[in-house]
Structure formats: structure tokens, C-alpha cells
Design a protein around this motif. Structure first.
Motif, PDB file in Angstrom:
ATOM      1  N   ASN A  13       0.840  -1.189   0.000  1.00 27.88           N
ATOM      2  CA  ASN A  13       0.000   0.000   0.000  1.00 27.88           C
ATOM      3  C   ASN A  13       0.880   1.245   0.000  1.00 27.88           C
ATOM      4  O   ASN A  13       1.654   1.479   0.925  1.00 27.88           O
ATOM      5  CB  ASN A  13      -0.900  -0.004   1.242  1.00 27.88           C
ATOM      6  N   LEU A  14       0.776   2.047  -1.059  1.00 28.38           N
ATOM      7  CA  LEU A  14       1.629   3.229  -1.180  1.00 28.38           C
ATOM      8  C   LEU A  14       1.349   4.252  -0.085  1.00 28.38           C
ATOM      9  O   LEU A  14       2.198   5.065   0.256  1.00 28.38           O
ATOM     10  CB  LEU A  14       1.439   3.862  -2.558  1.00 28.38           C
ATOM     11  N   TYR A  15       0.146   4.192   0.486  1.00 31.32           N
ATOM     12  CA  TYR A  15      -0.174   5.144   1.558  1.00 31.32           C
ATOM     13  C   TYR A  15       0.666   4.855   2.795  1.00 31.32           C
ATOM     14  O   TYR A  15       1.065   5.751   3.517  1.00 31.32           O
ATOM     15  CB  TYR A  15      -1.662   5.065   1.889  1.00 31.32           C
ATOM     16  N   TYR A  16       0.945   3.588   3.026  1.00 25.47           N
ATOM     17  CA  TYR A  16       1.787   3.189   4.154  1.00 25.47           C
ATOM     18  C   TYR A  16       3.203   2.928   3.655  1.00 25.47           C
ATOM     19  O   TYR A  16       3.659   1.799   3.570  1.00 25.47           O
ATOM     20  CB  TYR A  16       1.219   1.951   4.845  1.00 25.47           C
ATOM     21  N   HIS A  17       3.871   3.994   3.313  1.00 26.27           N
ATOM     22  CA  HIS A  17       5.195   3.912   2.731  1.00 26.27           C
ATOM     23  C   HIS A  17       6.212   3.625   3.838  1.00 26.27           C
ATOM     24  O   HIS A  17       6.199   4.251   4.890  1.00 26.27           O
ATOM     25  CB  HIS A  17       5.503   5.251   2.061  1.00 26.27           C
ATOM     26  N   ALA A  18       7.110   2.667   3.622  1.00 29.31           N
ATOM     27  CA  ALA A  18       8.102   2.321   4.639  1.00 29.31           C
ATOM     28  C   ALA A  18       9.009   3.498   4.968  1.00 29.31           C
ATOM     29  O   ALA A  18       9.497   3.620   6.095  1.00 29.31           O
ATOM     30  CB  ALA A  18       8.936   1.130   4.182  1.00 29.31           C
ATOM     31  N   PHE A  19       9.250   4.389   3.973  1.00 27.08           N
ATOM     32  CA  PHE A  19      10.157   5.519   4.162  1.00 27.08           C
ATOM     33  C   PHE A  19       9.418   6.835   3.918  1.00 27.08           C
ATOM     34  O   PHE A  19       9.909   7.725   3.231  1.00 27.08           O
ATOM     35  CB  PHE A  19      11.362   5.402   3.220  1.00 27.08           C
ATOM     36  N   GLY A  20       8.242   6.940   4.495  1.00 20.97           N
ATOM     37  CA  GLY A  20       7.437   8.139   4.308  1.00 20.97           C
ATOM     38  C   GLY A  20       8.142   9.402   4.772  1.00 20.97           C
ATOM     39  O   GLY A  20       8.759   9.443   5.838  1.00 20.97           O
ATOM     40  N   ASN A  21       8.082  10.439   3.948  1.00 19.57           N
ATOM     41  CA  ASN A  21       8.650  11.745   4.274  1.00 19.57           C
ATOM     42  C   ASN A  21      10.172  11.716   4.417  1.00 19.57           C
ATOM     43  O   ASN A  21      10.748  12.576   5.077  1.00 19.57           O
ATOM     44  CB  ASN A  21       8.021  12.330   5.539  1.00 19.57           C
ATOM     45  N   CYS A  22      10.798  10.723   3.841  1.00 21.31           N
ATOM     46  CA  CYS A  22      12.266  10.731   3.757  1.00 21.31           C
ATOM     47  C   CYS A  22      12.652  10.052   2.451  1.00 21.31           C
ATOM     48  O   CYS A  22      11.929   9.200   1.948  1.00 21.31           O
ATOM     49  CB  CYS A  22      12.925  10.053   4.958  1.00 21.31           C
ATOM     50  N   ASN A  23      13.780  10.450   1.906  1.00 27.21           N
ATOM     51  CA  ASN A  23      14.170   9.965   0.578  1.00 27.21           C
ATOM     52  C   ASN A  23      15.636   9.573   0.579  1.00 27.21           C
ATOM     53  O   ASN A  23      16.482  10.243  -0.010  1.00 27.21           O
ATOM     54  CB  ASN A  23      13.907  11.050  -0.474  1.00 27.21           C
ATOM     55  N   PRO A  24      15.959   8.483   1.259  1.00 27.35           N
ATOM     56  CA  PRO A  24      17.370   8.088   1.347  1.00 27.35           C
ATOM     57  C   PRO A  24      17.901   7.571   0.011  1.00 27.35           C
ATOM     58  O   PRO A  24      17.141   7.130  -0.857  1.00 27.35           O
ATOM     59  CB  PRO A  24      17.349   6.976   2.390  1.00 27.35           C
ATOM     60  N   LEU A  25      19.209   7.628  -0.115  1.00 29.37           N
ATOM     61  CA  LEU A  25      19.892   7.045  -1.264  1.00 29.37           C
ATOM     62  C   LEU A  25      20.300   5.630  -0.872  1.00 29.37           C
ATOM     63  O   LEU A  25      20.952   5.423   0.146  1.00 29.37           O
ATOM     64  CB  LEU A  25      21.127   7.874  -1.616  1.00 29.37           C
TER      65      LEU A  25
END
Length: 515
Positions: free
Chosen positions: A394-406
Motif C-alpha cells: 500500500n503506497l499510503y503506508y510507505h516504509a520511508f514516508g517523508n524521507c528519501n534516502p539514497l
């Protein structure tokens, strides 16, 4: 008559040969002034009688006894030293209150009866228990508000419910390596307790075991292979009038934990599907709501130090949710799963993890919903596995919500990661990507030099700079969205403007301790 006489003789002979059945009797020890329960069959003694009454181990002398007058009762029981064996003889008492006589015998002290020293008014401060004791009953030392220390025997296998409840002066206690169970409310309201070490042998901790331990700042869960089952209290509705029932609080909600060593897997004991909270969550008063009612919110511990041992394979759901861990942690090398909301937090907090780098071990197979949501400090995550761990569908429950690590993946695995479901949207580079070296002889020419050699800013992951870069050059460096390895060891750091790398995505700066 002859037959009857023979029968009587046989009965008498049988009576002589039959072993004496074991008898439980109570004995007031004249020297220790304690009441013991004696088992005449096993020759074992238990301190106290286990009856539901106050101070059932304290043996009051008869009125007129010289000892009673010579030894003030307020001092005698302050420091209790119980021997391994006691010698008993003379008058004793049966269960029904009758009086009996016992011959001299030596009994081994093997236990402390339930409520043996419960609510003792003689100001007990220290207790020495012999190594022969293997059982301590529930409420045995409950409500002893002056108890400062107690030496537990090495073969004790459990801390029964409420054993030390409301021992408000108890500052520390060493749990022996034989402990397998800590019961409900075992240390509840031990308001001076500062540290607790859960031995590897312990397999479960009951409800409210550490409720209102308001100075407990250090928790050690020793390394082991057997999971530790922790009871999690239930939230049956927050009272918005400003009160929260004590029994419905998470395990360590009242403890100001600062240091945590977590050495083995933890399983949460929950009787209900919803409504339970993990050990490090707590409630905080938020203020008055729009309906003019007091409002409480979920919050978490602010740790100064967290270490996770290599025996941990699962980080359970919500384990550190709402907590703050400012110092870097290392995930265990055999980690298999990271549960839902394991490190999630509110957006204004900057997330639970405040570190820029993290390593996912090759064994990691799954990451749950919102596992790292709002951990905005995460810059790079090195994935050691050739197969990416599964992510929430589910894209709504993103494992890395509000962060965009490399994500840095093993050589030759970038395509595999990008082609795996839910991984295609991430920035992914390979660990062995080409190191681009640029010597900036003329300040401000970095971009031109890169374009001339066929490079784009968004494709460079490793860069070594030489020469004399200026502010324009550094601005272009910060536009390199997948850059994770920057070597500026041959550049004079004094020439770099103050704050040049603020909010930068750069993670590795080689040979530079001052930048």
C-alpha cells in the motif's frame, strides 16, 4: 481370643515399620526471632507461614521475655541475615493451632513464603538470603519502604508477582542468571530503582512489572537465544478528563529510560488484536482540546544510547515508535524483519533515528509499513543483500514516508532492486560505481569540466575534487542527487565557506574530521 491377640500384635508390628508421614509445622526460632514453616520429611524450612496476614515471618516473643526488652524491636530487624540452616527443637505448632514437640534437627532454608515480610513496620533496610533459597513468594517484601538492598541467591528462578512492590528505597538489585520469570507488578512503585539487568535466562515479564519506577534510566536485556516475552498493557480508552488508569500503561511508560542494551528477540504478549502498546511508548499531556477537555498523546523515550545485539532477528511492530534516538545505532547482522512503525515518529520530531547512514544486513527480508516514516536525517542506506527486502504494497503506508534516502546496493544489483515491486521509485546506486576525479584549476568551472567529460550532475555517485572550488562549484556538488562518496582530502578546508554543506545530502567525506 488367640486370633485377636495375634492380629493385635501384627497391627502393632506394622505400625512400628510404617514410615512417619511428613508433617508441616510452624516453629518460632528463639535466636532469629523469625517464624519458619518446617517440612519434617524433607527437613526443609521456609521463612514465614504463607498465610494472608501482615509480617507472618516476624516472631513476637512472649511478654516478659528479656530479649524483647534488651533489643529494641525497631532496630533488630533492620538488617536481616537468614542462614542456610537452622536447628530446631522443642515446642512447635500444627496447622490447626495445636502444640507439638519436635526433636532436635537441622533444617535447610529453601524458601521465603508469600507475604513473609509484607508491610513490615520494623524498617527493614538490608536482607541477606542464603544460596539455598530457590523460591520467594509473592508480596514477600512488598511495601517495605525502607528496604535499600537485598542479595538474591544464585539459584532463584522467579520474581513472583508484587514481590518488591512499593519498595520505595530500593536503588538497585542484581537478578541472578537463573531467573526465568518476572511477575506482574514485581517492581512496581520502586521509585528509587535506577537500573535493571534482565538475565538471558528470563523468558517473560508480566504486566506492570516496572510501573512507576520513575528513576529507572538504564535497561539491559542480556544476549541470549530465547525470546523475551513482554506483557503490554492495554489502552481501553484515554480519560480525557486528565487521568489514565495505571494498569493500562505500557511496560516502561513511567521510566525515564536513557540507556538501552537489547540483546535478544522480544515478543509482545497481547490478548487483544488492537489497543496494546509496546514497552517504550508513553502518554504525555498535550493540553486542552477544542472541547475544553484535557488531551493526552502518545510519545516515546528520548534515549541517549541504544545498542542492539547480534542475536536480535526481529524489530517488532512499533518497537521505537515516537521515541528519539539521537546517537547512531547499528542494526544486528542477522536481522530478518523490521515491523510496522518500528522507527516511525511525528514529522515535527525529525523522526526516531537522527543518523545519516544505516546498513541493512544481507539477511533482512522484510520492512513493514511506516517503518522509518519521518526519519528525515537518513541520507544513505547501504543494502548488503543481493535481493531487496520486501516493502509494503500500500503506497499510503510507505516504509520511508517523508524521507528519501539514497540506497547503495552491491555491484550488479541496481537493476534487480529497481525491478522489484515498490523499489522502482527510489534513488539507487551501486557500491562500486566509478570514482570521478576533477581538478578545478579555475574556480567556478566544475560543471563545465563534468559536461565536457560526458557526466551529468544527477548520475555521479562518487566524486573526488582537487584544486580551488568556489561557492558556485559547491552549489553544483549539492545538486548531485545520488552522490554518496565525496573525497576532498586534497582541498584546503579553510577555503570552504561556513555552512556550505548545511542540508546537504553528502554522506561520506573522506579524510576530513572538521567539515
Amino acid at each position: 481370643m488367640i486370633i485377636n491377640r495375634r492380629l493385635s500384635l501384627i497391627i502393632m508390628m506394622i505400625g512400628i515399620c510404617i514410615p512417619v508421614m511428613s508433617e508441616t509445622i510452624y516453629y518460632r526460632h528463639p535466636e532469629l526471632h523469625l517464624l519458619f514453616t518446617l517440612n519434617t520429611s524433607t527437613m526443609e524450612a521456609t521463612v514465614g507461614n504463607g498465610i494472608d496476614e501482615r509480617q507472618n515471618a516476624i516472631c513476637y516473643p512472649d511478654s516478659g521475655d528479656p530479649w524483647w526488652n534488651e533489643s529494641p524491636r525497631t532496630n533488630y530487624w533492620r538488617n536481616i541475615d537468614i542462614p542456610e540452616t537452622i536447628t530446631c527443637e522443642g515446642k512447635a505448632y500444627t496447622y490447626d493451632g495445636g502444640v507439638t514437640t519436635i526433636q532436635q534437627g537441622t533444617y535447610t532454608v529453601t524458601g521465603i513464603a508469600p507475604k513473609a515480610f509484607n508491610m513490615c513496620s520494623w524498617n527493614i533496610q538490608t536482607v541477606q538470603l542464603p544460596e539455598t533459597v530457590s523460591e520467594i513468594g509473592s508480596f514477600a517484601f512488598a511495601y517495605n519502604t525502607y528496604l535499600k538492598s537485598i542479595d538474591l541467591p544464585s539459584q532463584l528462578y522467579s520474581i513472583e508477582p508484587s514481590t518488591f512492590i512499593y519498595c520505595k528505597a530500593l536503588e538497585s538489585i542484581v537478578l541472578p542468571p537463573s531467573i526465568r520469570y518476572i511477575g506482574n507488578s514485581a517492581f512496581s512503585d520502586c521509585t528509587e530503582l535506577k537500573e535493571i539487568n534482565i538475565p538471558a535466562s528470563c523468558t517473560s515479564i508480566g504486566d506492570d512489572a516496572f510501573t512507576y519506577c520513575i528513576k529507572l534510566s538504564k535497561l539491559i536485556i542480556e544476549d541470549g537465544t530465547t525470546p523475551l516475552k513482554i506483557a503490554c498493557s492495554y489502552n481501553k480508552g484515554i480519560d480525557y478528563e486528565g487521568t489514565m488508569p495505571k494498569n493500562y500503561r505500557p511496560m516502561f511508560s513511567d521510566c525515564p529510560l536513557k540507556e538501552l542494551y537489547w540483546g535478544r528477540d522480544i515478543e509482545f504478549l497481547s490478548a487483544f488484536v488492537n489497543g496494546w502498546y509496546p514497552p517504550f511508548m508513553e502518554y504525555r499531556y498535550w493540553g486542552v482540546g477544542t472541547n475544553n477537555k484535557d488531551v493526552y498523546i502518545h510519545d516515546g523515550k528520548i534515549f541517549e544510547k541504544v545498542e542492539i545485539g547480534d542475536n536480535v532477528t526481529v524489530i517488532p511492530e512499533s518497537m521505537f515508535q515516537y521515541a528519539t534516538i539521537p546517537n547512531a545505532i547499528t542494526l544486528p547482522s542477522h536481522l530478518v524483519s523490521i515491523g510496522d512503525n518500528a522507527f516511525s515518529n511525528r514529522s515535527e520530531s525529525g523522526g526516531t533515528l537522527h543518523q545519516s547512514q544505516l546498513v541493512f544486513p544481507a539477511t533482512l527480508a522484510s520492512i513493514g509499513k511506516d517503518a522509518f516514516t519521518n526519519c528525515t536525517a537518513l541520507g544513505t542506506i547501504t543494502c548488503e543483500g543481493t535481493t531487496p527486502p520486501s516493502l509494503p504494497d500500500n503506497l499510503y503506508y510507505h516504509a520511508f514516508g517523508n524521507c528519501n534516502p539514497l540506497f547503495i546496493v552491491p555491484t550488479g544489483c541496481r537493476t534487480t532492486y529497481l525491478n522489484t515491486e515498490n523499489w522502482e521509485k527510489f534513488r539507487i546506486v551501486e557500491l562500486s560505481d566509478e570514482l570521478v576525479t576533477i581538478n578545478i584549476k579555475t574556480p567556478g568551472t566544475l560543471l563545465d569540466r563534468l559536461l565536457a567529460q560526458g557526466y551529468q550532475l544527477g548520475t555521479i555517485s562518487r566524486l573526488k575534487l582537487k584544486g580551488n572550488p568556489n561557492d558556485d562549484d559547491w552549489a553544483n556538488v549539492k545538486k548531485m542527487s545520488v552522490l554518496y562518496d565525496l573525497d576532498i582530502s586534497e582541498i584546503n578546508l579553510e577555503e570552504i565557506s561556513t555552512g556550505q554543506f548545511e542540508k546537504s545530502s553528502l554522506i561520506y567525506i573522506l579524510n576530513s574530521a572538521t567539515l
